[in-house]
Design an enzyme around this catalytic site. Structure first.
Site, short mmCIF file in Angstrom:
data_model
loop_
_atom_site.label_atom_id
_atom_site.label_comp_id
_atom_site.label_asym_id
_atom_site.label_seq_id
_atom_site.Cartn_x
_atom_site.Cartn_y
_atom_site.Cartn_z
N LYS A 164 0.84 -1.19 0.00
CA LYS A 164 0.00 0.00 0.00
C LYS A 164 0.88 1.24 0.00
O LYS A 164 1.86 1.32 0.74
CB LYS A 164 -0.90 0.01 1.23
CG LYS A 164 -1.87 -1.15 1.32
CD LYS A 164 -3.11 -0.91 0.51
CE LYS A 164 -4.16 -1.97 0.74
NZ LYS A 164 -5.41 -1.71 0.00
N LYS A 272 -13.32 -7.56 -6.45
CA LYS A 272 -13.69 -7.85 -5.07
C LYS A 272 -15.18 -8.19 -5.04
O LYS A 272 -16.03 -7.29 -5.09
CB LYS A 272 -13.41 -6.64 -4.17
CG LYS A 272 -11.93 -6.26 -4.04
CD LYS A 272 -11.77 -5.11 -3.07
CE LYS A 272 -10.30 -4.82 -2.77
NZ LYS A 272 -9.64 -4.13 -3.88
#
Length: 360
Positions: A164, A272
């Site tokens: 990230k 997702k």
């Protein structure tokens, strides 16, 4: 006799703070579903509705009352489920603006159709015959903390790392990437980064050029979604292949999905199921991506082991050789016992273990 559905909320507690460019999570609530059929005593299908705070289109203050209304409608409709009418039930019972509810109900219906053993998709993975290659996720934190995470993932046998970026000092993030590349070239360790839309139009080009120095596989969602002209330009000009993630959320019509991907033509998309409206919607994205020669992989979205197991089984149905993002099962202190484990960078389903058993 008709199917009946009930739900209960369950709060998951993180072992460590989960930090992204959108903020910090220490806990997350999922609503667990149980479907029963009085003609099949003891057979129970389970699902998980887990909207992500600040990201899911159904992250709303009245989420639970809307979920309760869906369950009431489901129970009033005298339903039986078969493969041919599963999609019809989902369309009739669940409003489009509740994708995580659709995901949970679909998961529970698939479970009960397969005998209530937490097996939604029967394949080599759910039979314990093969594993799923994964990336190791590096959460945002201090330079020292992120460096420790990198070392831990390497020791666990991961050959693809996803980091990230966008929340701490950008130079520090680049230092971490540089330290990995000094030890391992791109032939030995694949690096992905996820900006979660953190970059701005006036700095994204410079940041992409800087990140490109580290031989990255891809960058997820470099800028906030909805900026289609900017994203289209980045998909063409970025020195790092762009992967769309948040850009897909909230699009449920097949034609809109196709039009958006055809316009932007990203090298990759990230899927997702909780955020996209379940497995059938995710399968549409995959079909379109395949038609347009766009690469893809699937990631979990902080579900418990109940949702993670179903997503992993669905993922395994496609035999996608790219590393998937399914490594969230170890994030929580109070997750459910599970046949899932991570071995040398692969997600494994131990069929000899007990099936996941929720608390109700």
């Amino acid at each position: 006799m008709p199917l009946k559905i009930v739900y209960k909320p369950y709060t998951l507690h993180f072992r460590n703070e989960a930090r992204t460019s959108r903020g910090v999570l220490t806990q997350k609530t999922s609503w667990l579903l149980k479907i029963t059929d009085s003609d099949k005593p003891g057979v129970e299908g389970y699902g998980e509705c887990g909207p992500l705070p600040g990201l899911s289109v159904d992250d709303m203050p009245d989420y639970e009352p809307q979920l309760a209304a869906v369950c009431d409608l489901f129970n009033d409709m005298d339903l039986d489920v078969f493969p041919f009418n599963l999609g019809i039930i989902l369309d009739q019972v669940i409003p489009q603006h509740l994708p995580s509810v659709r995901f949970g109900v679909e998961m529970a219906l698939l479970d009960i159709m397969n005998g209530g053993e937490r097996v939604q998709f029967k394949n080599a993975f759910s039979r314990g015959e093969s594993g799923i290659l994964m990336n190791g996720l590096i959460w945002m934190g201090s330079y020292e903390n992120m460096s420790e995470q990198v070392q831990d993932k390497l020791e666990q046998g991961f050959s693809t790392l996803k980091m990230k970026v966008g929340a701490i000092n950008f130079d520090q993030e680049c230092r971490i990437l540089e330290s990995i590349r000094k030890r391992f070239d791109k032939e030995n360790i694949t690096l992905r980064v996820d900006a979660n839309g953190a970059f701005e139009a006036d700095n994204v080009d410079d940041k992409l050029k800087r990140l490109a120095e580290f031989d990255l596989h891809s960058i997820e969602q470099p800028v906030k979604p909805g900026q289609h002209q900017l994203m289209q330009e980045l998909c063409v000009s970025s020195p790092i292949p762009v992967a769309l993630d948040e850009e897909l959320i909230g699009i449920f019509d097949y034609r809109e999905k196709f039009a958006m991907l055809k316009k932007l033509m990203p090298p990759f998309i990230i899927l997702k199921p909780t955020l996209l409206g379940g497995f059938r919607h995710t399968a549409e994205w995959i079909e379109i991506a395949n038609r347009l020669n766009i690469g893809w992989w699937i990631t979990s979205a902080l579900e418990s082991n109940i949702g993670l197991s179903a997503i992993a089984q669905f993922t395994a149905s496609y035999n996608n050789p790219l590393p998937q993002g399914l490594g969230t099962g170890q994030l929580y202190t109070n997750n459910f016992e599970s046949p899932l484990s991570v071995e040398n960078g692969y997600l494994i389903y131990d069929k000899s273990g007990s099936p996941i058993q929720p608390f109700f």
